[in-house]
Design a protein around this motif. Structure first.
Motif, PDB file in Angstrom:
ATOM      1  N   ARG A  10       0.837  -1.200   0.000  1.00 15.47           N
ATOM      2  CA  ARG A  10       0.000   0.000   0.000  1.00 15.47           C
ATOM      3  C   ARG A  10       0.877   1.258   0.000  1.00 15.47           C
TER       4      ARG A  10
ATOM      5  N   SER B 297      -6.602  -2.642   0.747  1.00 13.17           N
ATOM      6  CA  SER B 297      -7.572  -1.590   1.062  1.00 13.17           C
ATOM      7  C   SER B 297      -7.263  -0.943   2.407  1.00 13.17           C
ATOM      8  N   GLY B 298      -7.990   0.110   2.699  1.00 16.92           N
ATOM      9  CA  GLY B 298      -7.881   0.765   3.996  1.00 16.92           C
ATOM     10  C   GLY B 298      -8.281  -0.155   5.128  1.00 16.92           C
ATOM     11  N   LEU B 299      -9.169  -1.102   4.843  1.00 16.85           N
ATOM     12  CA  LEU B 299      -9.579  -2.064   5.859  1.00 16.85           C
ATOM     13  C   LEU B 299      -8.407  -2.937   6.294  1.00 16.85           C
ATOM     14  N   MET B 300      -7.553  -3.312   5.344  1.00 16.53           N
ATOM     15  CA  MET B 300      -6.366  -4.105   5.682  1.00 16.53           C
ATOM     16  C   MET B 300      -5.403  -3.290   6.536  1.00 16.53           C
TER      17      MET B 300
ATOM     18  N   ALA C 191      -6.291  -0.861   8.588  1.00 14.52           N
ATOM     19  CA  ALA C 191      -6.925  -0.809   9.911  1.00 14.52           C
ATOM     20  C   ALA C 191      -6.707  -2.124  10.652  1.00 14.52           C
ATOM     21  N   TYR C 192      -6.800  -3.246   9.931  1.00 14.01           N
ATOM     22  CA  TYR C 192      -6.533  -4.552  10.532  1.00 14.01           C
ATOM     23  C   TYR C 192      -5.103  -4.602  11.070  1.00 14.01           C
TER      24      TYR C 192
END
Length: 177
Positions: free
Chosen positions: A132, A159-162, A164-165
């Protein structure tokens, strides 16, 4: 038991671990910021090119360092120094190889390989953060052809979700330590 000679007063373990982690996290942030600044300055001096935005990639690289640091704290709380280094190094390698497997699976249409790579990213999200950061540092025209540019960048950036994870992953590991 070596911490007992340093911490002479009864201080809760969480205070010691959090204090050490925060100190090391600041050191990682300063180091990454200096290295990114020097690298960007060198590239600009040699080629005249300056990436449009270094804040997002720099922040992601700092997060990657924090994930490795948190993993090191968590593993180090239950193993010795050598085992800690080996486990962290092996998981970092797993993430790297997993991203290659996912990339090959993407290019060849092999869904099983893609899922295997995604699983490796969930076990150790450092390579996803790196991909990223690499994507964010590319100019817009290159982003559109990123799958064709290099085998070391993401065909489909995480993604941004990854991200955040990965941040939650680091927080949980510090809590475990």
């Amino acid at each position: 038991g070596s911490i007992q000679t340093v911490v002479t007063k009864p201080i809760p373990r969480r205070s010691v671990v959090l204090g050490k982690f925060i100190g090391h996290a600041v050191a990682v942030a300063v180091f990454v910021s200096i290295m990114v600044g020097l690298a960007a300055g060198l590239v600009r001096g040699v080629s005249g090119y300056a990436p449009p935005n270094l804040v997002i990639p720099s922040t992601l690289l700092i997060l990657e360092g924090w994930v490795i640091l948190a993993l090191s704290y968590a593993v180090g709380s239950v193993t010795g120094t050598l085992a800690n280094g080996l486990v962290v190094f092996m998981l970092y390698g797993l993430a790297l190889v997993g991203s290659w497997i996912e990339r090959i699976g993407s290019l060849s249409g092999n869904v099983s390989a893609q899922y295997l790579g995604i699983a490796a990213s969930l076990v150790m999200p450092t390579e996803a953060i790196w991909q990223r950061a690499a994507f964010e540092s590319m100019p817009g025209i290159v982003r559109n052809t990123v799958g064709l540019v290099s085998p070391f960048t993401a065909a489909n950036p995480p993604s941004g979700l990854m991200i955040a994870y990965a941040a939650a992953y680091a927080a949980v590991l510090v809590a475990v330590a």
